[in-house]
Design an enzyme around this catalytic site. Structure first.
Site, PDB file in Angstrom:
ATOM      1  N   LYS A  22       0.856  -1.208   0.000  1.00  0.00           N
ATOM      2  CA  LYS A  22       0.000   0.000   0.000  1.00  0.00           C
ATOM      3  C   LYS A  22       0.889   1.253   0.000  1.00  0.00           C
ATOM      4  CE  LYS A  22      -1.692   1.482   4.064  1.00  0.00           C
ATOM      5  NZ  LYS A  22      -1.422   2.868   4.444  1.00  0.00           N
ATOM      6  N   ASN A  23       1.874   1.271   0.896  1.00  0.00           N
ATOM      7  CA  ASN A  23       2.657   2.499   1.091  1.00  0.00           C
ATOM      8  C   ASN A  23       3.685   2.730  -0.010  1.00  0.00           C
ATOM      9  OD1 ASN A  23       1.095   2.810   3.291  1.00  0.00           O
ATOM     10  ND2 ASN A  23       2.688   2.368   4.801  1.00  0.00           N
ATOM     11  N   CYS A 116      -5.851  11.787  12.385  1.00  0.00           N
ATOM     12  CA  CYS A 116      -6.277  10.394  12.153  1.00  0.00           C
ATOM     13  C   CYS A 116      -6.671   9.850  13.513  1.00  0.00           C
ATOM     14  CB  CYS A 116      -5.148   9.589  11.527  1.00  0.00           C
ATOM     15  SG  CYS A 116      -3.848   9.229  12.698  1.00  0.00           S
ATOM     16  N   ARG A 121      -1.819  14.863  12.565  1.00  0.00           N
ATOM     17  CA  ARG A 121      -0.808  14.419  11.588  1.00  0.00           C
ATOM     18  C   ARG A 121      -0.412  15.663  10.764  1.00  0.00           C
ATOM     19  NH1 ARG A 121      -1.654   8.961  10.249  1.00  0.00           N
ATOM     20  NH2 ARG A 121       0.086   9.014   8.805  1.00  0.00           N
ATOM     21  N   ASP A 306       4.706   0.821  12.109  1.00  0.00           N
ATOM     22  CA  ASP A 306       3.505   0.154  11.594  1.00  0.00           C
ATOM     23  C   ASP A 306       3.390  -1.288  12.059  1.00  0.00           C
ATOM     24  OD1 ASP A 306       3.447   1.824   8.341  1.00  0.00           O
ATOM     25  OD2 ASP A 306       2.906   2.462  10.352  1.00  0.00           O
ATOM     26  N   ARG A 398      -8.481  -1.068   4.340  1.00  0.00           N
ATOM     27  CA  ARG A 398      -7.665  -0.011   3.726  1.00  0.00           C
ATOM     28  C   ARG A 398      -6.293  -0.554   3.341  1.00  0.00           C
ATOM     29  NH1 ARG A 398      -7.504   5.605   6.751  1.00  0.00           N
ATOM     30  NH2 ARG A 398      -6.086   5.816   5.002  1.00  0.00           N
TER      31      ARG A 398
HETATM   32  C1  EPZ Z   1       3.884   7.079   6.361  1.00  0.00           C
HETATM   33  O1  EPZ Z   1       3.007   8.055   6.886  1.00  0.00           O
HETATM   34  C2  EPZ Z   1       3.067   5.795   6.264  1.00  0.00           C
HETATM   35  N1  EPZ Z   1       1.925   6.008   5.373  1.00  0.00           N
HETATM   36  C3  EPZ Z   1       2.574   5.400   7.658  1.00  0.00           C
HETATM   37  O2  EPZ Z   1       1.907   4.140   7.526  1.00  0.00           O
HETATM   38  C4  EPZ Z   1       3.780   5.222   8.570  1.00  0.00           C
HETATM   39  O3  EPZ Z   1       3.321   4.934   9.881  1.00  0.00           O
HETATM   40  C5  EPZ Z   1       4.609   6.513   8.582  1.00  0.00           C
HETATM   41  O4  EPZ Z   1       4.996   6.853   7.234  1.00  0.00           O
HETATM   42  C6  EPZ Z   1       5.860   6.390   9.423  1.00  0.00           C
HETATM   43  O5  EPZ Z   1       6.683   5.422   8.926  1.00  0.00           O
HETATM   44  C7  EPZ Z   1       2.124   5.923   4.033  1.00  0.00           C
HETATM   45  O6  EPZ Z   1       3.215   5.665   3.579  1.00  0.00           O
HETATM   46  C8  EPZ Z   1       0.912   6.139   3.174  1.00  0.00           C
HETATM   47  P1  EPZ Z   1       5.666  10.537   8.410  1.00  0.00           P
HETATM   48  P2  EPZ Z   1       3.451   9.614   6.888  1.00  0.00           P
HETATM   49  O7  EPZ Z   1       5.537  11.810   7.672  1.00  0.00           O
HETATM   50  O8  EPZ Z   1       4.279   9.898   5.702  1.00  0.00           O
HETATM   51  C9  EPZ Z   1       5.774  13.903  11.742  1.00  0.00           C
HETATM   52  C10 EPZ Z   1       0.133   2.630   7.743  1.00  0.00           C
HETATM   53  O9  EPZ Z   1      -0.285   2.067   8.763  1.00  0.00           O
HETATM   54  N2  EPZ Z   1       5.498  14.859  10.646  1.00  0.00           N
HETATM   55  O10 EPZ Z   1       6.860   9.672   8.165  1.00  0.00           O
HETATM   56  O11 EPZ Z   1       2.238  10.418   7.116  1.00  0.00           O
HETATM   57  C11 EPZ Z   1       4.605  12.959  12.019  1.00  0.00           C
HETATM   58  O12 EPZ Z   1       3.672  13.555  12.894  1.00  0.00           O
HETATM   59  C12 EPZ Z   1       0.497   4.098   7.800  1.00  0.00           C
HETATM   60  O13 EPZ Z   1       0.350   2.071   6.643  1.00  0.00           O
HETATM   61  C13 EPZ Z   1       5.531  16.228  10.912  1.00  0.00           C
HETATM   62  O14 EPZ Z   1       5.768  16.646  12.044  1.00  0.00           O
HETATM   63  O15 EPZ Z   1       4.346   9.669   8.196  1.00  0.00           O
HETATM   64  C14 EPZ Z   1       5.310  11.777  12.645  1.00  0.00           C
HETATM   65  O16 EPZ Z   1       5.542  12.046  14.017  1.00  0.00           O
HETATM   66  C15 EPZ Z   1       0.124   4.724   9.133  1.00  0.00           C
HETATM   67  N3  EPZ Z   1       5.288  17.099   9.896  1.00  0.00           N
HETATM   68  C16 EPZ Z   1       6.661  11.741  11.916  1.00  0.00           C
HETATM   69  O17 EPZ Z   1       6.820  13.023  11.316  1.00  0.00           O
HETATM   70  C17 EPZ Z   1       5.047  16.663   8.610  1.00  0.00           C
HETATM   71  O18 EPZ Z   1       4.877  17.513   7.707  1.00  0.00           O
HETATM   72  C18 EPZ Z   1       6.725  10.697  10.816  1.00  0.00           C
HETATM   73  O19 EPZ Z   1       5.579  10.847   9.990  1.00  0.00           O
HETATM   74  C19 EPZ Z   1       5.013  15.274   8.367  1.00  0.00           C
HETATM   75  C20 EPZ Z   1       5.244  14.385   9.391  1.00  0.00           C
END
Ligand code: EPZ
Length: 418
Positions: A22-23, A116, A121, A306, A398
């Site tokens: 998915k990701n 979420c 997020r 995850d 999902r």
């Molecule tokens: C991706 O989400 C994945 N989703 C998530 O998988 C996964 O948990 C996550 O990466 C972490 O590995 C997809 O790939 C579609 P991040 P993403 O930006 O990109 C902070 C699943 O279960 N942050 O790496 O949204 C954020 O709050 C899903 O398949 C900011 O502060 O995650 C978090 O603490 C759930 N500002 C950290 O960074 C931003 O602009 C990492 O989030 C963006 C993120």
């Protein structure tokens, strides 16, 4: 709304074929917008999130054909530079259209994704990255408006926090920028490497793939892409965890062992026997009394956030004191209260859950809250005495293709009821 009825049927045994990730497919679908023409994506999983992403692309004017496990995306006639709240609120990854649209058309309007199940997020890193490339960002009425005069301009940008989504969004935008871009403190999740490889197939010029510093030499245009989606490392890990919690023996196939990162070490540390080949991993926990563990989630190749809910369920079935600390999302613990309803003894302290494992799990009605929490509840139900009814399993649909069907092949009692 569908529910699952889960009841223990002893150790899971057999082998299960892993679907496309998915990701990985979601950002690659967005990357297809960067070209004018028909891009092909293979090994595509049939998931709700993939269909939502297809709907987001169709709103912009892309034409998408799905056949078996392939997608073809024709982005020749994009004519509506907007991703609406109604779709973006259901799936945060819709935000991936921001980088490609502003890079290709010089402007776009994308709804803020909102939070979420487990908390806020933010998307500030995506916006800061685009501003570094010369985009003007304006947030009004819950929408991000990004505009730039002419092409984005290459620049050096260091992510203050490492982010999968922001790395993907800015990487895609940089491919069409004028000049070179250096992205420091990027992430090296397999899904990011796969995206970079797909973009390279489209004609993008990217150095440092697989390292934390990506160097992108912008080009004027990209050709349609063609590539297969990598296997879903989290689906694979979830089935290995199902084998561990039922003390079974399961072989996951059609996957990339190296993409499991620290997960395999973790399974070995609790006492599971792990064997592996080029495209498979087998976990054997038959008749074993497993040991507690202390887990801390980290960016790849560390232990993946995850997988923390699923491993928490496994640790609840193991006698002794374990802990799970999530350094990526300090509040990703919606599954704790539901696992407690199944008899788990878990206490939360800030970003860490302390699990006192070993007391028998017993079936109960529980509620899914997010994708991986739902998977953890299914796993716990497989080990609990009596029946567990898990409601709101649309969360599972999902990110897991035919989850109940694959589990049934391993001997699990999981029935979907409406
Ligand atoms: C991706 O989400 C994945 N989703 C998530 O998988 C996964 O948990 C996550 O990466 C972490 O590995 C997809 O790939 C579609 P991040 P993403 O930006 O990109 C902070 C699943 O279960 N942050 O790496 O949204 C954020 O709050 C899903 O398949 C900011 O502060 O995650 C978090 O603490 C759930 N500002 C950290 O960074 C931003 O602009 C990492 O989030 C963006 C993120």
């Amino acid at each position: 709304m569908d529910s699952f009825l889960v009841s223990s049927n002893g150790p899971l045994k057999g082998s299960v074929k892993i679907s496309g990730a998915k990701n990985a497919v979601l950002p690659v679908m967005a990357a297809a917008m960067l070209t004018d023409g028909v891009s092909r994506i293979g090994n595509v999983p049939h998931l709700k999130d993939m269909r939502t992403m297809a709907d987001v692309l169709r709103v912009t004017g892309c034409r998408i054909k799905e056949s078996e496990n392939e997608l073809s995306i024709d982005s020749s006639d994009i004519n509506h530079l907007e991703a609406p709240y109604e779709l973006v609120k259901t799936m945060r990854a819709s935000f991936y259209v921001l980088g490609p649209l502003v890079a290709k058309f010089g402007r776009c309007r994308v709804s803020l994704p909102g939070g979420c199940a487990w908390g806020p997020r933010p998307v500030d890193l995506h916006l800061k990255g685009l501003e570094a490339l010369g985009a003007k960002i304006n947030i009004t009425h819950g929408y991000v408006e990004a505009i730039c005069d002419g092409r984005l301009k290459g620049n050096t940008f260091s992510f203050p926090i490492s982010s999968v989504g922001a790395t993907a969004n800015i990487l895609m935008a940089a491919t069409l920028a004028e000049g070179s871009t250096v992205l420091q403190n990027s992430l090296i999740e397999p899904e990011i490497t796969a995206l970079a490889e797909y973009l390279t197939d489209m004609g993008a010029k990217i150095d440092g793939i697989g390292t934390r510093t990506l160097i992108v030499h912008g080009v004027e245009k990209l050709n349609p892409g063609n590539g297969d989606t990598i296997a879903d490392r989290i689906e694979a890990g979830t089935f290995l965890a199902a084998a561990a919690i039922t003390r079974g023996k399961v072989k996951v196939t059609n996957m990339v062992p190296a993409h499991q990162g620290a997960l395999l070490e973790c399974f070995k540390n609790i006492g599971c026997k792990i064997s592996q080949g080029d495209d498979w991993v087998e976990l054997d926990a038959e008749g074993m009394s497993l040991s507690p563990a202390h887990i801390t989630t980290l960016p790849y190749p560390g232990f993946p956030t995850d997988m923390q809910a699923q491993l928490m369920a496994v640790l609840a079935s193991i006698k002794g004191t374990s802990s799970v600390r999530d350094t990526i999302y300090s509040d990703r613990f919606k599954h704790v209260s539901e696992l407690e309803r199944l008899g788990a003894d878990i206490s939360l302290k800030e970003d860490t859950a302390i699990i006192t494992g070993g007391s028998p799990l017993s079936g109960a009605p529980v509620m899914a809250s997010d994708l991986r929490a739902s998977a953890a509840l299914v796993l716990a139900g497989l080990a609990a005495s009596g029946q567990t009814k898990i409601s709101r399993i649309y969360h599972l649909d999902r990110g897991y293709e035919n989850f109940e069907g694959k589990l049934a092949l391993l001997g699990a009692n999981v029935e979907r009821v409406s």
